[in-house]
Design a protein around this motif. Structure first.
Motif, mmCIF file in Angstrom:
data_model
loop_
_atom_site.group_PDB
_atom_site.id
_atom_site.type_symbol
_atom_site.label_atom_id
_atom_site.label_comp_id
_atom_site.label_asym_id
_atom_site.label_seq_id
_atom_site.Cartn_x
_atom_site.Cartn_y
_atom_site.Cartn_z
ATOM 1 N N GLU A 90 -18.479 22.398 9.634
ATOM 2 C CA GLU A 90 -19.035 22.834 10.916
ATOM 3 C C GLU A 90 -18.641 21.907 12.065
ATOM 4 O OE1 GLU A 90 -23.222 23.092 10.463
ATOM 5 O OE2 GLU A 90 -23.161 24.828 9.108
ATOM 6 N N ALA A 91 -18.565 20.601 11.776
ATOM 7 C CA ALA A 91 -18.412 19.623 12.852
ATOM 8 C C ALA A 91 -16.968 19.295 13.213
ATOM 9 C CB ALA A 91 -19.134 18.325 12.468
ATOM 10 N N ALA A 92 -16.067 19.392 12.248
ATOM 11 C CA ALA A 92 -14.698 18.940 12.493
ATOM 12 C C ALA A 92 -13.955 19.878 13.427
ATOM 13 C CB ALA A 92 -13.946 18.816 11.179
ATOM 14 N N PRO A 93 -13.085 19.350 14.270
ATOM 15 C CA PRO A 93 -12.235 20.200 15.104
ATOM 16 C C PRO A 93 -11.144 20.840 14.256
ATOM 17 C CG PRO A 93 -11.587 17.917 15.346
ATOM 18 C CD PRO A 93 -12.823 17.912 14.479
ATOM 19 N N ALA A 94 -10.327 21.660 14.866
ATOM 20 C CA ALA A 94 -9.231 22.315 14.154
ATOM 21 C C ALA A 94 -8.214 21.280 13.668
ATOM 22 C CB ALA A 94 -8.551 23.334 15.064
#
Length: 224
Positions: free
Chosen positions: A193-197
């Motif tokens: 959920e938290a990590a960017p692409a």
């Protein structure tokens, strides 16, 4: 063996365990250090990737386990800064011993004499701390202080032993090698959920993915 994953990242395959080399906008970064007998191979890999050992600027450590910190002492004498998650950093530095209160603590103590702590200071990282373009994400479960490192700018996530590659997909750290499998599953969902692409998904064991890394992590989180 050294394999280029992207313009800025290389996979160092150490015979069952992975390390990674990343040119982080001019700051040459090694992630993890293999077994105690892998130190020389790590430095050879740096040369094979086109650099000199003295070019190394920093070392990011995903967690304290023999097969990820064993080669750190071989880097003594190089002008590098080492980083680890705040809960595992004292173990990496040799200031504390693994607790018997976690399932794998007894094994970590048993193999502890094989690990020579680095002379270099180990800087502790909290959730959200930045090192260059990387953000540290606390992902406990495999060990209490496990962290993943994600660089949105470089499109790469170093996942350590939170997951492993198996038969072309990601699986969670198994119960037999984890401190807490509930935490493993929670950490995978939270990171998803938290990590960017990111494109490159780089686990501590197995074959890294050069494309679609974020989707693979999201898929795993959905299967838990």
């Amino acid at each position: 063996m050294v394999t280029r994953l992207s313009e800025d990242a290389w996979w160092i395959e150490l015979g069952g365990v992975n390390a990674y080399l990343v040119d982080d906008e001019g700051a040459l970064t090694l992630v993890d250090a293999g077994m105690p007998w892998h130190g020389g191979r790590l430095l050879d890999a740096v040369v094979e990737a086109g650099f000199a050992p003295d070019d190394l600027d920093r070392v990011l450590i995903t967690h304290y386990d023999l097969d990820h910190v064993g080669g750190l002492a071989r880097l003594d004498g190089l002008d590098v800064t080492m980083y680890a998650g705040r809960r595992d950093a004292p173990l990496v530095a040799g200031r504390e011993r693994p607790p018997f209160s976690i399932p794998k603590g007894a094994f970590q103590r048993l193999v502890g004499p094989l690990v020579t702590p680095p002379e270099t200071e180990v800087v502790p990282l909290a959730d959200g701390d930045a090192v260059g373009s990387f953000t540290a994400y606390e992902t406990p479960g495999h060990t209490p202080g496990h962290v993943a490192y994600v660089s949105e700018a470089l499109g790469i996530a170093i996942l350590g032993d939170l997951v492993r590659e198996s038969d072309g997909h990601l699986d969670p750290s198994s119960w037999i090698i984890s401190a807490d499998t509930d935490d493993v599953r929670r950490s995978i969902r939270d990171l998803g959920e938290a990590a960017p692409a990111f494109d490159v998904a780089a686990p501590g064991h197995g074959v890294p993915f050069e494309r679609g890394g974020r989707d693979r992590l999201t898929d795993l989180a959905g299967r838990l």
